[in-house]
Design a protein around this motif. Structure first.
Motif, PDB file in Angstrom:
ATOM      1  N   ARG A   1       6.289  -1.679  -8.955  1.00  0.00           N
ATOM      2  CA  ARG A   1       6.504  -1.524  -7.525  1.00  0.00           C
ATOM      3  C   ARG A   1       7.980  -1.642  -7.198  1.00  0.00           C
ATOM      4  NH1 ARG A   1       2.137  -4.334  -3.739  1.00  0.00           N
ATOM      5  NH2 ARG A   1       0.892  -3.222  -5.282  1.00  0.00           N
ATOM      6  N   VAL A   2       8.424  -0.925  -6.192  1.00  0.00           N
ATOM      7  CA  VAL A   2       9.819  -0.984  -5.755  1.00  0.00           C
ATOM      8  C   VAL A   2       9.855  -1.209  -4.257  1.00  0.00           C
ATOM      9  CG1 VAL A   2      12.045   0.214  -5.678  1.00  0.00           C
ATOM     10  CG2 VAL A   2      10.437   0.718  -7.511  1.00  0.00           C
ATOM     11  N   GLY A   3      10.752  -2.073  -3.811  1.00  0.00           N
ATOM     12  CA  GLY A   3      10.911  -2.238  -2.366  1.00  0.00           C
ATOM     13  C   GLY A   3      11.761  -3.433  -2.046  1.00  0.00           C
ATOM     14  N   PRO A   4      12.044  -3.658  -0.740  1.00  0.00           N
ATOM     15  CA  PRO A   4      12.776  -4.856  -0.330  1.00  0.00           C
ATOM     16  C   PRO A   4      11.888  -6.072  -0.595  1.00  0.00           C
ATOM     17  CG  PRO A   4      12.665  -3.232   1.441  1.00  0.00           C
ATOM     18  CD  PRO A   4      11.686  -2.801   0.395  1.00  0.00           C
ATOM     19  N   PRO A   5      12.424  -7.164  -1.144  1.00  0.00           N
ATOM     20  CA  PRO A   5      11.594  -8.269  -1.610  1.00  0.00           C
ATOM     21  C   PRO A   5      10.644  -8.828  -0.541  1.00  0.00           C
ATOM     22  CG  PRO A   5      13.960  -8.784  -1.846  1.00  0.00           C
ATOM     23  CD  PRO A   5      13.837  -7.352  -1.447  1.00  0.00           C
ATOM     24  N   ARG A   6      11.160  -9.131   0.649  1.00  0.00           N
ATOM     25  CA  ARG A   6      10.299  -9.764   1.655  1.00  0.00           C
ATOM     26  C   ARG A   6       9.236  -8.789   2.171  1.00  0.00           C
ATOM     27  NH1 ARG A   6      10.938 -14.703   2.838  1.00  0.00           N
ATOM     28  NH2 ARG A   6      12.919 -15.701   2.263  1.00  0.00           N
ATOM     29  N   ALA A   7       9.681  -7.582   2.447  1.00  0.00           N
ATOM     30  CA  ALA A   7       8.759  -6.583   2.980  1.00  0.00           C
ATOM     31  C   ALA A   7       7.615  -6.331   2.019  1.00  0.00           C
ATOM     32  CB  ALA A   7       9.513  -5.281   3.263  1.00  0.00           C
ATOM     33  N   MET A   8       7.952  -6.309   0.696  1.00  0.00           N
ATOM     34  CA  MET A   8       6.923  -6.074  -0.311  1.00  0.00           C
ATOM     35  C   MET A   8       5.900  -7.201  -0.307  1.00  0.00           C
ATOM     36  SD  MET A   8       8.060  -4.374  -3.880  1.00  0.00           S
ATOM     37  CE  MET A   8       9.081  -5.713  -4.380  1.00  0.00           C
ATOM     38  N   ALA A   9       6.413  -8.452  -0.192  1.00  0.00           N
ATOM     39  CA  ALA A   9       5.514  -9.600  -0.189  1.00  0.00           C
ATOM     40  C   ALA A   9       4.600  -9.561   1.035  1.00  0.00           C
ATOM     41  CB  ALA A   9       6.318 -10.896  -0.229  1.00  0.00           C
ATOM     42  N   GLU A  10       5.188  -9.287   2.183  1.00  0.00           N
ATOM     43  CA  GLU A  10       4.406  -9.231   3.429  1.00  0.00           C
ATOM     44  C   GLU A  10       3.332  -8.164   3.340  1.00  0.00           C
ATOM     45  OE1 GLU A  10       7.208  -8.757   6.641  1.00  0.00           O
ATOM     46  OE2 GLU A  10       8.163 -10.663   6.066  1.00  0.00           O
ATOM     47  N   GLU A  11       3.739  -7.015   2.864  1.00  0.00           N
ATOM     48  CA  GLU A  11       2.834  -5.883   2.741  1.00  0.00           C
ATOM     49  C   GLU A  11       1.627  -6.236   1.872  1.00  0.00           C
ATOM     50  OE1 GLU A  11       3.438  -1.628   0.739  1.00  0.00           O
ATOM     51  OE2 GLU A  11       5.108  -2.230   2.062  1.00  0.00           O
ATOM     52  N   ALA A  12       1.888  -7.009   0.798  1.00  0.00           N
ATOM     53  CA  ALA A  12       0.821  -7.383  -0.114  1.00  0.00           C
ATOM     54  C   ALA A  12       0.042  -8.585   0.413  1.00  0.00           C
ATOM     55  CB  ALA A  12       1.387  -7.699  -1.495  1.00  0.00           C
ATOM     56  N   GLY A  13       0.482  -9.153   1.530  1.00  0.00           N
ATOM     57  CA  GLY A  13      -0.223 -10.269   2.121  1.00  0.00           C
ATOM     58  C   GLY A  13      -0.044 -11.573   1.373  1.00  0.00           C
ATOM     59  N   VAL A  14       1.073 -11.725   0.660  1.00  0.00           N
ATOM     60  CA  VAL A  14       1.347 -13.002  -0.012  1.00  0.00           C
ATOM     61  C   VAL A  14       2.598 -13.631   0.580  1.00  0.00           C
ATOM     62  CG1 VAL A  14       0.193 -12.451  -2.184  1.00  0.00           C
ATOM     63  CG2 VAL A  14       2.582 -11.774  -1.837  1.00  0.00           C
ATOM     64  N   ASP A  15       2.812 -14.932   0.237  1.00  0.00           N
ATOM     65  CA  ASP A  15       3.880 -15.680   0.886  1.00  0.00           C
ATOM     66  C   ASP A  15       5.272 -15.344   0.359  1.00  0.00           C
ATOM     67  OD1 ASP A  15       2.118 -16.940   2.491  1.00  0.00           O
ATOM     68  OD2 ASP A  15       1.864 -18.681   1.163  1.00  0.00           O
ATOM     69  N   SER A  16       5.328 -15.060  -0.912  1.00  0.00           N
ATOM     70  CA  SER A  16       6.679 -14.939  -1.477  1.00  0.00           C
ATOM     71  C   SER A  16       6.704 -13.848  -2.539  1.00  0.00           C
ATOM     72  CB  SER A  16       7.109 -16.255  -2.109  1.00  0.00           C
ATOM     73  OG  SER A  16       6.254 -16.521  -3.227  1.00  0.00           O
ATOM     74  N   LEU A  17       7.906 -13.533  -2.955  1.00  0.00           N
ATOM     75  CA  LEU A  17       8.107 -12.550  -4.009  1.00  0.00           C
ATOM     76  C   LEU A  17       7.462 -13.035  -5.310  1.00  0.00           C
ATOM     77  CD1 LEU A  17       9.449  -9.912  -4.868  1.00  0.00           C
ATOM     78  CD2 LEU A  17      11.513 -11.207  -5.388  1.00  0.00           C
ATOM     79  N   GLU A  18       7.525 -14.370  -5.514  1.00  0.00           N
ATOM     80  CA  GLU A  18       6.951 -14.934  -6.730  1.00  0.00           C
ATOM     81  C   GLU A  18       5.445 -14.697  -6.786  1.00  0.00           C
ATOM     82  OE1 GLU A  18       8.726 -18.335  -8.082  1.00  0.00           O
ATOM     83  OE2 GLU A  18       7.146 -18.898  -9.475  1.00  0.00           O
ATOM     84  N   ASP A  19       4.775 -14.886  -5.638  1.00  0.00           N
ATOM     85  CA  ASP A  19       3.328 -14.646  -5.604  1.00  0.00           C
ATOM     86  C   ASP A  19       3.026 -13.185  -5.905  1.00  0.00           C
ATOM     87  OD1 ASP A  19       2.789 -17.248  -5.072  1.00  0.00           O
ATOM     88  OD2 ASP A  19       2.768 -16.989  -2.889  1.00  0.00           O
ATOM     89  N   LEU A  20       3.825 -12.317  -5.315  1.00  0.00           N
ATOM     90  CA  LEU A  20       3.628 -10.890  -5.544  1.00  0.00           C
ATOM     91  C   LEU A  20       3.837 -10.561  -7.023  1.00  0.00           C
ATOM     92  CD1 LEU A  20       3.269  -7.963  -4.501  1.00  0.00           C
ATOM     93  CD2 LEU A  20       5.759  -7.882  -4.294  1.00  0.00           C
ATOM     94  N   PHE A  21       4.895 -11.169  -7.571  1.00  0.00           N
ATOM     95  CA  PHE A  21       5.242 -10.938  -8.974  1.00  0.00           C
ATOM     96  C   PHE A  21       4.063 -11.327  -9.872  1.00  0.00           C
ATOM     97  CE2 PHE A  21       7.097 -12.335 -13.009  1.00  0.00           C
ATOM     98  CZ  PHE A  21       7.895 -11.256 -13.332  1.00  0.00           C
ATOM     99  N   LEU A  22       3.490 -12.497  -9.607  1.00  0.00           N
ATOM    100  CA  LEU A  22       2.371 -12.969 -10.436  1.00  0.00           C
ATOM    101  C   LEU A  22       1.139 -12.101 -10.219  1.00  0.00           C
ATOM    102  CD1 LEU A  22       2.904 -16.807 -10.107  1.00  0.00           C
ATOM    103  CD2 LEU A  22       3.261 -15.384 -12.129  1.00  0.00           C
ATOM    104  N   GLN A  23       0.987 -11.654  -8.977  1.00  0.00           N
ATOM    105  CA  GLN A  23      -0.147 -10.765  -8.673  1.00  0.00           C
ATOM    106  C   GLN A  23      -0.024  -9.457  -9.472  1.00  0.00           C
ATOM    107  OE1 GLN A  23      -0.611  -8.660  -4.761  1.00  0.00           O
ATOM    108  NE2 GLN A  23      -1.945 -10.423  -4.350  1.00  0.00           N
ATOM    109  N   LEU A  24       1.229  -8.960  -9.560  1.00  0.00           N
ATOM    110  CA  LEU A  24       1.437  -7.677 -10.231  1.00  0.00           C
ATOM    111  C   LEU A  24       1.411  -7.794 -11.755  1.00  0.00           C
ATOM    112  CD1 LEU A  24       4.345  -6.181  -8.083  1.00  0.00           C
ATOM    113  CD2 LEU A  24       1.985  -5.361  -8.180  1.00  0.00           C
ATOM    114  N   THR A  25       1.994  -8.863 -12.273  1.00  0.00           N
ATOM    115  CA  THR A  25       2.171  -8.939 -13.731  1.00  0.00           C
ATOM    116  C   THR A  25       1.171  -9.870 -14.398  1.00  0.00           C
ATOM    117  OG1 THR A  25       3.793 -10.715 -13.522  1.00  0.00           O
ATOM    118  CG2 THR A  25       4.637  -8.470 -13.546  1.00  0.00           C
ATOM    119  N   GLY A  26       0.302 -10.532 -13.619  1.00  0.00           N
ATOM    120  CA  GLY A  26      -0.719 -11.393 -14.210  1.00  0.00           C
ATOM    121  C   GLY A  26      -0.162 -12.757 -14.542  1.00  0.00           C
ATOM    122  N   ARG A  27      -1.073 -13.670 -14.861  1.00  0.00           N
ATOM    123  CA  ARG A  27      -0.650 -15.055 -15.063  1.00  0.00           C
ATOM    124  C   ARG A  27      -0.613 -15.457 -16.537  1.00  0.00           C
ATOM    125  NH1 ARG A  27      -0.631 -18.747 -10.947  1.00  0.00           N
ATOM    126  NH2 ARG A  27      -0.923 -17.845  -8.892  1.00  0.00           N
TER     127      ARG A  27
END
Lengths: 358, 272
Positions: free
Chosen positions: B242-268
């Motif tokens: 995924r590509v985008g501005p960090p905050r906007a991407m997180a908001e769009e995905a409905g998570v609190d932070s870039l880190e949450d989005l990152f873990l959502q995208l790349t798995g735990r």
């Protein structure tokens, strides 16, 4: 041009600030020259030692002049004529501490010599024989019928320093070249400077030119120091006519050994591996190339192997121009050969070359 | 929120680090298209497909982050963009010029900081930067100025191996910026630094970007990406997820932070 100068400076500083590298590539060979030069300085015939047991008339009545002439060749230790002294003297000859025992039975002078060293025993026999003959001649009271007139011919045999200097200098140039290129390549690869240079607008010729330049300056400085020290009266190197031909030879040798270093550096992944590999190449090569001692007495197979080693040809050509009055005829073919060797190995190294350790 | 707004919120720069001292505006030729375009880059090492069809576009003046877990292909992607390696497929253009094969004219306009501190052995900080300056035909005076900018004037006579981690990173950045490049690549510039040194380096990076430079960095640090980057590309398994501005991407995905989005995208699951 600025890139070349600044890279040369960076390399030179990196080298000169590395104490171990300075010691091993610059000072160590010089120490060998000074040490070997001193050790092999007086390699002439050693004095022979003769033990005289009891009175021996021909020796005791020897004129002063003869005695003085003999002093360089022969030391005579006089002991009393007892049986114990005689036993002791023979024991000395057996153990190699003395070269002969001389004693007198009536009119007969008896020499007991060691069979171990034929040259030595020959010298002792000859000297003693001449003393006895001179005494005989004196006893006749007649002037000698024949006289030996002798004058020294200027000594033109090769003194050890004359082959030690080119030999050890060749070894020093080989070490500087192989280690210089190998360490430089490996450490720049490990530190990612090679990649950094790839990503800078710098031409490969500036980088390679800097390495060659630094090594050439180092090798010329080493040559100057070697020749200066060896020419000190203490060591007594006599330079012959076209000794300056050693400079282009050193330059071509540097290129040849840099190419060996490039190959080692392309192959080795770590500095330790490069060090080991370089030593394995240099040390046997130095021994087989006559860096430390002349190859004249070496068996044929050794000389066959040494013929393919660049250091052997460098050392031989340097000896020719430095010590044996050699000229272009000795230097040119070797220079060509060294350059060819350098070209082939550089080509080989470029095949093995890697930007990074991965 | 635009980059300028975000910069406006930042504390003022100390005088030595103001953007003005980093660049001399108008010296380098400015080009109008995107700073980087990469199309379908692929690179395979033996069995591993390190980069598997990466396409991206970085605008001029943008601060662009490449995020990803270990082994995601960030470094290889950077190497392909820089022209350090030849892509198996696809191509990358920097400032309108192909980065492979090697083009010295292009290299003059880009700056690179490599992951490990690539310094010449046993040279002092001043000698390092002067050597790099000479490679680009930059004067020694300008090199010393750059040392001043990163606050290393006092350490000018210190050898490379005696510098602290933060000082080494700042020196390395100074060496990457000494020729005033239009585009800078930074590979994990703050790894291993303490918080003070990290903040200090962030300020430097921000001012460097504020001066009009395009900056591309790889990082593991989510707050680094959030603080510095206009846009980030999240990578895994050699692909851009995924590509985008960090905050906007997180908001769009409905998570609190870039880190949450990152873990959502790349798995735990645990990497390396």
């Amino acid at each position: 041009m600025r890139a070349f100068v600044s890279l040369s400076l960076a390399m030179a500083r990196g080298l000169l600030r590395d104490r171990a590298a300075v010691f091993f590539t610059l000072i160590f060979p010089l120490m060998f020259l000074m040490l070997f030069g001193a050790l092999f300085k007086d390699q002439g015939v050693e004095q022979s030692t003769l033990v005289q047991v009891g009175d021996v008339r021909v020796l005791d009545t020897m004129p002063h002049k003869t005695r003085a002439q003999l002093r360089d060749v022969l030391t005579i230790e006089k002991t009393d004529g007892s049986a114990a002294a005689r036993r002791q003297a023979l024991e000395k000859v057996r153990e190699g501490d003395a070269d002969g025992v001389v004693l007198q039975h009536g009119g007969k002078v008896e020499l007991r010599y060691s069979a171990a060293d034929q040259v030595r025993s020959g010298t002792v026999q000859g000297v003693l024989d001449s003393i006895v003959q001179q005494a005989n001649q004196r006893a006749t009271g007649q002037p000698p019928a024949y006289a030996l007139g002798s004058t020294a011919v200027e000594d033109e045999s090769v003194k050890p320093i004359q082959f030690l200097t080119p030999g050890l200098l060749g070894w020093a140039v080989a070490m500087g070249g192989v280690f210089g290129a190998a360490f430089n390549l490996v450490s720049w690869r490990r530190k990612r400077i090679l990649r950094r240079l790839w990503l800078a607008p710098v031409a490969a010729r500036s980088v390679i030119g800097a390495r060659v330049g630094v090594n050439l300056v180092m090798a010329f400085a080493q040559t100057a120091v070697f020749l200066l020290i060896a020419s000190l009266p203490y060591y007594g190197l006599q330079l012959t006519g076209q000794w300056w031909l050693s400079l282009p030879l050193v330059a071509c040798g540097t290129l040849a050994f840099l190419s060996i270093g490039l190959l080692v550096g392309s192959f080795a992944k770590t500095e330790e591996a490069a060090n080991g590999l370089a030593q394995i190449i240099i040390l046997p090569m130095a021994f087989l190339s006559g860096s430390f001692f002349p190859l004249e007495g070496a068996p044929q197979w050794v000389r066959t192997i040494s013929d393919v080693l660049p250091l052997k040809h460098l050392v031989a050509a340097m000896e020719a121009v430095l010590s044996r009055g050699g000229s272009w005829g000795d230097a040119l073919p070797v220079m060509g050969g060294l350059l060819l060797f350098a070209a082939v190995l550089t080509l080989l190294a470029s095949r093995l070359f890697r930007w990074d350790a991965a | 929120m635009t980059r300028r707004d975000r910069n406006a919120r930042l504390p003022p720069y100390p005088p030595a680090m103001s953007p003005r001292t980093i660049t001399d505006p108008g010296t380098a030729p400015r080009h109008t298209g995107p700073a980087i375009t990469a199309e379908c880059l692929r690179k395979r090492y033996g069995e591993t497909q390190a980069v598997d069809g990466v396409s991206l576009e970085v605008e001029r003046g943008e601060f662009y982050g490449i995020l990803g877990p270990n082994g995601a292909g960030k470094t290889t992607t950077m190497e392909l963009l820089e022209g350090l390696r030849r892509p198996d497929e696809g191509h990358a253009r920097l400032l309108g010029t192909a980065s492979w094969p090697r083009d010295p004219a292009l290299l003059r306009r880009i700056g690179v900081q490599l992951q490990a501190s690539a310094f010449f052995e046993r040279l002092t900080a001043r000698e390092q930067i002067r050597t790099f300056a000479a490679l680009y035909g930059i004067s020694e005076a300008r090199a010393d100025e750059m040392l001043e900018t990163v606050g290393l004037t006092e350490k000018a006579g210190t050898r490379e191996d005696k510098l602290s981690g933060g000082q080494a990173q700042r020196l390395s950045l100074a060496c990457a910026l000494v020729h005033d490049p239009e585009l800078v690549f930074l590979d994990e510039p703050t790894t291993g630094l303490d918080p003070q040194a990290r903040r200090n380096l962030w300020d430097l990076l921000r001012s460097s970007n504020a001066a009009g430079r395009t900056v591309v960095l790889t990082t593991h640090s989510m707050d680094e990406a959030e603080t510095l980057c206009d846009r980030v590309a999240v990578m895994d398994h050699g692909r851009v997820l995924r590509v985008g501005p960090p905050r906007a991407m997180a908001e769009e995905a409905g998570v609190d932070s870039l880190e949450d989005l990152f873990l959502q995208l790349t798995g735990r699951e645990y990497r390396e």
